[in-house]
Every structure is written in C-alpha cells, then in structure tokens.
Write an enzyme that holds these catalytic residues in place. Structure first.
Site, PDB file in Angstrom:
ATOM      1  N   GLU A 153     -16.650   0.267  -1.596  1.00  0.00           N
ATOM      2  CA  GLU A 153     -17.622   0.974  -1.775  1.00  0.00           C
ATOM      3  C   GLU A 153     -18.569   1.410  -3.426  1.00  0.00           C
ATOM      4  OE1 GLU A 153     -14.092   4.058  -2.791  1.00  0.00           O
ATOM      5  OE2 GLU A 153     -16.189   5.121  -2.407  1.00  0.00           O
TER       6      GLU A 153
ATOM      7  N   GLY B 296      -4.286   0.454  -1.273  1.00  0.00           N
ATOM      8  CA  GLY B 296      -5.155   0.893  -0.108  1.00  0.00           C
ATOM      9  C   GLY B 296      -5.945   2.657  -0.734  1.00  0.00           C
ATOM     10  N   ARG B 297      -5.468   2.707  -1.839  1.00  0.00           N
ATOM     11  CA  ARG B 297      -6.229   3.685  -2.215  1.00  0.00           C
ATOM     12  C   ARG B 297      -6.069   5.207  -1.342  1.00  0.00           C
ATOM     13  NH1 ARG B 297     -10.610   2.665  -5.696  1.00  0.00           N
ATOM     14  NH2 ARG B 297      -9.184   2.200  -7.893  1.00  0.00           N
TER      15      ARG B 297
ATOM     16  N   ARG C  84      16.337   2.513  -2.477  1.00  0.00           N
ATOM     17  CA  ARG C  84      15.523   1.888  -4.318  1.00  0.00           C
ATOM     18  C   ARG C  84      13.620   1.765  -3.492  1.00  0.00           C
ATOM     19  NH1 ARG C  84      19.662   1.679  -6.201  1.00  0.00           N
ATOM     20  NH2 ARG C  84      21.096  -0.371  -7.065  1.00  0.00           N
TER      21      ARG C  84
ATOM     22  N   GLU D 198       0.504   4.071  -1.048  1.00  0.00           N
ATOM     23  CA  GLU D 198      -0.022   4.825  -2.034  1.00  0.00           C
ATOM     24  C   GLU D 198      -0.421   5.967  -3.190  1.00  0.00           C
ATOM     25  OE1 GLU D 198      -2.321   2.129  -4.964  1.00  0.00           O
ATOM     26  OE2 GLU D 198      -3.996   2.338  -3.622  1.00  0.00           O
TER      27      GLU D 198
ATOM     28  N   ASP E 280      -7.927  -2.092   1.380  1.00  0.00           N
ATOM     29  CA  ASP E 280      -8.083  -1.607   1.493  1.00  0.00           C
ATOM     30  C   ASP E 280      -8.379  -1.082   2.978  1.00  0.00           C
ATOM     31  OD1 ASP E 280      -6.899  -1.165  -1.036  1.00  0.00           O
ATOM     32  OD2 ASP E 280      -8.815   0.239  -1.644  1.00  0.00           O
TER      33      ASP E 280
ATOM     34  N   ARG F 230      21.434   0.615   2.339  1.00  0.00           N
ATOM     35  CA  ARG F 230      20.353   1.632   1.653  1.00  0.00           C
ATOM     36  C   ARG F 230      19.026   1.703   2.103  1.00  0.00           C
ATOM     37  NH1 ARG F 230      20.344  -2.653  -3.483  1.00  0.00           N
ATOM     38  NH2 ARG F 230      21.826  -1.437  -4.707  1.00  0.00           N
TER      39      ARG F 230
END
Ligand code: F6P
Length: 341
Positions: A103, A170-171, A265, A221, A127, A162
């Site tokens: 973009e 991927g923003r 974790r 993220e 992304d 766990r």
C-alpha cells in the site's frame, strides 16, 4: 522503451520471480531495455541504479528477498521528493517505471501517475491486505511457514501440558493468523479486525486442557484486547507512519498464566515468515503478475496495478487499489470460530 523496476516496503518471497518475468518477457518479446532501482524509492530519489538484463535475472526464480534491495523510503517526506524522482528518471532516459510493492509503495506510484509519470504497479505483501487483488504473492509462503511452526508447536505443547502462543505478522489485517490458524488447527485465533476478550481466550484454553489437549493460540501482531489498548513493544514509527508491532503474544501468554494457572510460552515468528524461497503458488502468481505488468507497460496502460481476480490477471486503477485495506470480514472469522476451544 527503457523501463525501470523497483521493489519497495517489506520484502517478501516472490519479488525476484516478478523481476525475472518482466525482464524475460520484456527483452525478447518487446525489445525493451531495463534498469534496476536499488532499495525501493531510494533508488529513483538518489539515483542509485543497477544494470538489469536477462543474464542478471538467471537463477533468481526460487530466491527469496529481492536482488534490487528494498526500503521503506518515503518520497513524500523528502523536500521535492516527487519532483526529484521525475528529474532523475528523465536524466536516465527512463520512459516507464514498474513499482512492485504494498500500500505504501503503490500510494507513491499513484501520486506519480497523477503527475504524469508512466507507471504500472505490481501488488506484493505477505499481509495480503491489498484491495482489488484476491491474493498478493508472499502470503501463501508466509502462511505455509506459520502453519509448519504451529504443527511443530502442537507436539511440544502436548508433551509439557503448556499453552503455546504463536504471534504472526500481518500488521492490521488478520489474514496470516486466520489461514495458518485454520490450517494448523489452532484452539483460538486472534485477529486485529475483531477485538478479543482475554477472559474468553482463557475459557478456550481451559476447555482444551480438559479434553487432554494442549492449546495453541494464534495471535496476529495487530490483535487488540477488548480489555485494553493495542500492545506494542515500542512506539517508534517507520517512514510511512506505521507503528512497529509485536508484543501482544507475550501479553496473551502472561494473562493465560495469571488467569488459569497453566504454564504458557510465546513464539514470535517475525521475519522468518518473510524469508526464504517462495512456495510454488507464489512463484506462479509472481511470474504471472510480472508477465502482465510488462504487457501493460508495452501497451501504455499507465496508472494501473495488475491484480489477481479469480484465476485471471486483470488491471485495476492504482487509486482503486490503494483506497482501502482488505481486511478479514466477520463471516470468514465465524468459519474459524467453529473450531475454537
Ligand atoms: O508488511 C509486511 C510486514 O512484514 C508486516 O507484517 C510487519 O508488521 C512489518 O512488515 C514489519 O516491518 P519491518 O520489517 O520493517 O519491521
């Protein structure tokens, strides 16, 4: 015609396949000559070039990264940035430019096209958030890398009872998380488009443990908790004003430990998702986009971006292509929710 090529923004697997296809068709079929601009918009801005001919694109189809280099240089931030680019292109005798980017890179291309620069865009980003194209190359490779990581995490999570959190890139779009989480059988997938409840995530974690499985939480993220703000490691911005994401995975794992008492974790996949050789799908898509881009140049169809729609490569206006980001819609997320918990 003398044609310049640049690759801008974060690199992604398949860039070299595009460059190769443009040159391999452009020289013999149309008789064009090529010049490579180094490091995204820094190249035409500072006149940093490299020769580009058939010999220099041999053997690069399978190579990740970009032989041209890339950067997030933003000409809008430079004094007379766009005018300098125009002046440098003219001085080099460059008739047309192919800008391969996401973009930000294509936003600059759109502006230059409005100023009369003969330019064609090629969409790229892991992304997959570019509008007006069904897929961007690089995405499939990133999803495969993330899926393999999730597959591997399942066995170690089960051995140690766990919860394992996987943070993917991927923003502000959750495509990588959604696809890798679905493919990898995640217990819950968290995406930026739909703020999540950490209490609900912990319920899924507990229910997964009750069935004697260890939960895998895939978090994009840019995912945002309903209970707070976006979690980021630092507040620094890149040249296009984007905040550096990452940190949410660690936060989710901490919350799981506090709220459920189970050990948790985090694995942050980071740039591993962007490196290395492209998948066959990305090689083919990148090659087709490159072939169609040089044809668009040859036909003088300026201000366009080549794009995948269904199985066809078509051309769309750069303005339309850069107007909005393509985000995950709630129906796609609802499909994945069936498997949560
Ligand atoms: O846009 C691609 C991307 O990998 C995003 O997923 C990520 O947020 C960003 O680039 C990271 O950028 P950089 O490599 O500049 O830290």
């Amino acid at each position: 015609m003398k044609v310049g090529i640049l690759t801008g923004g974060g690199d992604c697997p398949g860039l070299n396949a595009v460059i190769r296809a443009i040159v391999r068709k452009g020289v013999p079929t149309y008789g064009h000559e090529f010049i490579g601009f180094r490091d995204g918009w820094r190249g035409p801005l500072e006149n940093v070039t490299m020769p580009l001919d058939i010999q220099s694109v041999r053997g690069i189809l399978t190579r990740g990264g970009t032989i041209l280099g890339s950067s997030r240089t933003n000409p809008f931030k430079e004094e007379d940035g766009l005018a300098r680019i125009q002046k440098n292109l003219a001085a080099l005798g460059v008739d047309a430019l192919i800008a391969i980017g996401g973009e930000d890179t294509l936003g600059v291309a759109k502006k230059l096209a409005e100023l009369g620069v003969q330019i064609v865009g090629v969409p790229k980003t892991i992304d997959n958030d570019l509008n007006a194209t069904d897929y961007t190359f690089g995405f499939d490779t990133a999803v495969n890398i993330a899926t393999e990581a999730i597959d591997r995490l399942h066995t170690t999570a089960e051995s140690h009872h766990r919860a394992l959190v996987v943070e993917v890139m991927g923003r502000h779009a959750g495509w990588i998380a959604l696809h890798s989480g679905l493919a990898g059988g995640a217990s819950v997938i968290l995406i930026p488009e739909i703020p999540f409840s950490i209490a609900k995530v912990c319920e899924y974690v507990e229910s997964r443990f009750r069935t004697n499985y260890a939960p895998i939480i895939v978090v994009s993220e840019g995912a945002i908790p309903q209970e707070g703000d976006m979690v980021v490691k630092d507040q620094s911005l890149d040249a296009f004003g984007h905040v550096r994401l990452s940190g949410i995975g660690e936060w989710v794992a901490q919350q799981i430990e506090i709220r459920t008492g189970k050990e948790a974790r985090t694995s942050v996949l980071g740039h591993i998702q962007r490196g290395g050789t492209p998948t066959a799908f990305d090689r083919v898509l990148a090659t087709r986009l490159g072939l169609h881009a040089i044809t668009a140049v040859h036909e003088g169809d300026w201000g366009k971006m080549v794009s995948l729609q269904g199985t066809q490569i078509v051309r769309v206006g750069l303005a339309e292509a850069t107007a909005n980001l393509k985000l995950v819609d709630p129906q796609r997320y609802a499909e994945a929710e069936v498997f949560f918990g």
